[in-house]
Scaffold this motif. Structure first.
Motif, PDB file in Angstrom:
ATOM      1  N   SER A  19      32.809 -13.701  33.429  1.00 28.46           N
ATOM      2  CA  SER A  19      31.617 -13.813  32.587  1.00 28.46           C
ATOM      3  C   SER A  19      31.012 -15.220  32.656  1.00 28.46           C
ATOM      4  O   SER A  19      29.791 -15.364  32.756  1.00 28.46           O
ATOM      5  CB  SER A  19      31.918 -13.418  31.147  1.00 28.46           C
ATOM      6  N   GLU A  20      31.841 -16.249  32.639  1.00 27.77           N
ATOM      7  CA  GLU A  20      31.324 -17.617  32.717  1.00 27.77           C
ATOM      8  C   GLU A  20      30.737 -17.885  34.103  1.00 27.77           C
ATOM      9  O   GLU A  20      29.684 -18.508  34.227  1.00 27.77           O
ATOM     10  CB  GLU A  20      32.417 -18.636  32.393  1.00 27.77           C
ATOM     11  N   ALA A  21      31.406 -17.421  35.140  1.00 31.25           N
ATOM     12  CA  ALA A  21      30.873 -17.598  36.494  1.00 31.25           C
ATOM     13  C   ALA A  21      29.545 -16.870  36.649  1.00 31.25           C
ATOM     14  O   ALA A  21      28.608 -17.401  37.250  1.00 31.25           O
ATOM     15  CB  ALA A  21      31.882 -17.100  37.529  1.00 31.25           C
ATOM     16  N   ALA A  22      29.439 -15.679  36.097  1.00 32.27           N
ATOM     17  CA  ALA A  22      28.185 -14.927  36.169  1.00 32.27           C
ATOM     18  C   ALA A  22      27.060 -15.689  35.474  1.00 32.27           C
ATOM     19  O   ALA A  22      25.941 -15.762  35.985  1.00 32.27           O
ATOM     20  CB  ALA A  22      28.364 -13.542  35.538  1.00 32.27           C
ATOM     21  N   ARG A  23      27.369 -16.275  34.342  1.00 26.32           N
ATOM     22  CA  ARG A  23      26.364 -17.073  33.622  1.00 26.32           C
ATOM     23  C   ARG A  23      25.907 -18.252  34.476  1.00 26.32           C
ATOM     24  O   ARG A  23      24.716 -18.509  34.618  1.00 26.32           O
ATOM     25  CB  ARG A  23      26.943 -17.570  32.298  1.00 26.32           C
TER      26      ARG A  23
END
Length: 85
Positions: A19-23
């Protein structure tokens, strides 16, 4: 395997979560997960171990990232040197 997939896997490893990488990559979480899974299937290796507490890089994933990082750095250098604007 695409350059984008290499960049995605490296960012997931840095971020410690999909999720953080996607952001950070301005992608949907599902699209990033799908891209990582497709790469793992293509190569026949599990890069990340997934759990309800997030992800960790597998030993084979660490080996993969050790090979991918120089490729990504080379691409960055080429872009800096030759990309106009």
């Amino acid at each position: 395997m695409t350059l984008q997939q290499l960049q995605s896997v490296a960012e997931v490893a840095r971020a410690g979560s999909i999720s953080e990488a996607a952001r950070r990559l301005f992608l949907s979480q599902s699209r990033l997960s799908e891209s990582v899974r497709a790469l793992e299937e293509e190569l026949g290796v599990q890069i990340f171990e997934r759990s309800n507490r997030g992800i960790i890089t597998t030993p084979e994933g660490e080996k993969f990232l050790a090979c991918a990082r120089p490729v990504l750095e080379g691409c960055r250098i080429i872009q800096e040197k030759y990309q106009k604007g």
